[in-house]
Design a protein around this motif. Sequence first.
Motif, PDB file in Angstrom:
ATOM      1  N   MET A   1      -1.279  -3.168   4.610  1.00  0.00           N
ATOM      2  CA  MET A   1      -2.024  -2.085   3.956  1.00  0.00           C
ATOM      3  C   MET A   1      -1.096  -0.947   3.548  1.00  0.00           C
ATOM      4  O   MET A   1      -1.189  -0.401   2.467  1.00  0.00           O
ATOM      5  CB  MET A   1      -3.117  -1.572   4.890  1.00  0.00           C
ATOM      6  N   GLY A   2      -0.112  -0.603   4.458  1.00  0.00           N
ATOM      7  CA  GLY A   2       0.840   0.451   4.140  1.00  0.00           C
ATOM      8  C   GLY A   2       1.647   0.123   2.922  1.00  0.00           C
ATOM      9  O   GLY A   2       1.876   0.966   2.047  1.00  0.00           O
ATOM     10  N   ALA A   3       2.126  -1.139   2.815  1.00  0.00           N
ATOM     11  CA  ALA A   3       2.897  -1.565   1.656  1.00  0.00           C
ATOM     12  C   ALA A   3       2.064  -1.483   0.384  1.00  0.00           C
ATOM     13  O   ALA A   3       2.564  -1.121  -0.683  1.00  0.00           O
ATOM     14  CB  ALA A   3       3.420  -2.982   1.864  1.00  0.00           C
ATOM     15  N   GLY A   4       0.766  -1.817   0.487  1.00  0.00           N
ATOM     16  CA  GLY A   4      -0.108  -1.748  -0.671  1.00  0.00           C
ATOM     17  C   GLY A   4      -0.268  -0.329  -1.180  1.00  0.00           C
ATOM     18  O   GLY A   4      -0.237  -0.087  -2.384  1.00  0.00           O
ATOM     19  N   ARG A   5      -0.442   0.617  -0.243  1.00  0.00           N
ATOM     20  CA  ARG A   5      -0.585   2.015  -0.651  1.00  0.00           C
ATOM     21  C   ARG A   5       0.715   2.532  -1.266  1.00  0.00           C
ATOM     22  O   ARG A   5       0.693   3.300  -2.232  1.00  0.00           O
ATOM     23  CB  ARG A   5      -0.983   2.871   0.551  1.00  0.00           C
ATOM     24  N   GLU A   6       1.840   2.111  -0.698  1.00  0.00           N
ATOM     25  CA  GLU A   6       3.132   2.513  -1.243  1.00  0.00           C
ATOM     26  C   GLU A   6       3.287   2.013  -2.678  1.00  0.00           C
ATOM     27  O   GLU A   6       3.753   2.741  -3.554  1.00  0.00           O
ATOM     28  CB  GLU A   6       4.256   1.952  -0.362  1.00  0.00           C
ATOM     29  N   GLN A   7       2.873   0.761  -2.920  1.00  0.00           N
ATOM     30  CA  GLN A   7       2.951   0.207  -4.265  1.00  0.00           C
ATOM     31  C   GLN A   7       2.030   0.968  -5.214  1.00  0.00           C
ATOM     32  O   GLN A   7       2.397   1.244  -6.368  1.00  0.00           O
ATOM     33  CB  GLN A   7       2.582  -1.276  -4.252  1.00  0.00           C
TER      34      GLN A   7
END
Length: 409
Positions: A1-7
Amino acid sequence: MGAGREQERRDALYRDPYPSYERARRAGGLTYVPEVDAWLVARDEDVREVLRRAEDFSSANALLPDVVPSQEVLGVLARGFAPRQTVVSSDGAVHRRHRAPLTRALSAARSAALLPYARECARELVARVVEAGSAELVEAYARKLPGLVVGRLIGLDPADVPAAVHGGYRAEELLFRPLSPQERVAAAEDVVALQHLLDGYVRERRARPREDLCSDLAAAAAPPGAGLGEEQRHELVAHLQNLLIAGFLTTSALIATALLHLLCDRRQWELLCADPALTAAAVEEGLRFDPPVQAFRRVTTRPVEIAGTELPAGATLLVAYASANRDERRHEDAGVFDIRRAGTRQPHLSFGHGPHACPGSHLARGQLRLTLELFTETLPGLRLDAARPAPEMRPTLIHRSPEALYVTW
């Protein structure tokens, strides 16, 4: 989820970086941007200084990917050609060696000699658009013309150009877009196919040279009569792949984005249709206002100070040409798209500055110029298709362009 928000945050920045640029230009010193993990160099004066000081600000990480390849992807890429330094990612003597043949191949005279072929291709593409009655210009025109032109420059058979262009776009997606695992593997396979295609040309032109850039590069890679070693082939394939992608990807984006801004401001389009003498200025304003290459990375080679900010060796900078182009201290009413602007009064930085200035500027300008001439002459009633959603920009900093450009007339 963190990687998705970063993207998501990175994509939002890439789709519209100009508010961030403006804040950075007004701030004291440099601004650190977490979405790209780099210090943003945003003011015209500072961008020029970094680009002049190549010994302090290395290009080694100029194309650092946004997406780290998986082991599966690396396994596919291992069947191709290993990456090597290219003109974009090298410094000093290595950079000069890579750049010399490109400077000769892309001189003003040789670029001008390519333009009749470019115009012939453009006329055919525009005729197809007219026959269709409406069009999506990114796919129907902007992605096609530069591929044909750079293919001619390199020496590709026109029948191989679509596969080469496809492989080039897949390379960009593999490095900079979040694809599914299956799509990433498929993209890697397309990149490997492109590399083997280019290697075939390298070996064929080494044996039977012609009047093209591939022959020039293959001839210069080894003494006459000697065969090409594996290292030489790897380097030549990397060089040609970089040239191919840079040659069509950025020019495609330039054409699509310039048309977008002209059509978004009906008054600008009508001015250009009424006065073809404005075409050269329209080319420069399209380049200045929203260039395809927004920024490249640099890395410090020693402790340095820039714009009052102290940086250690190994610090990453994002050098934003597009921000410098909207610096009010350099360009009056910099945030306004105006083809009546005196473009030569204050030169823009869309083709870079210093030792890494783009050698393909003549060819890119020529293709945009003939595009504007043909569309204003053939389709003066061209307009954005109001029945379609408003164009959205691709989330990238290395070939900024609309995802699609639906038009009617």
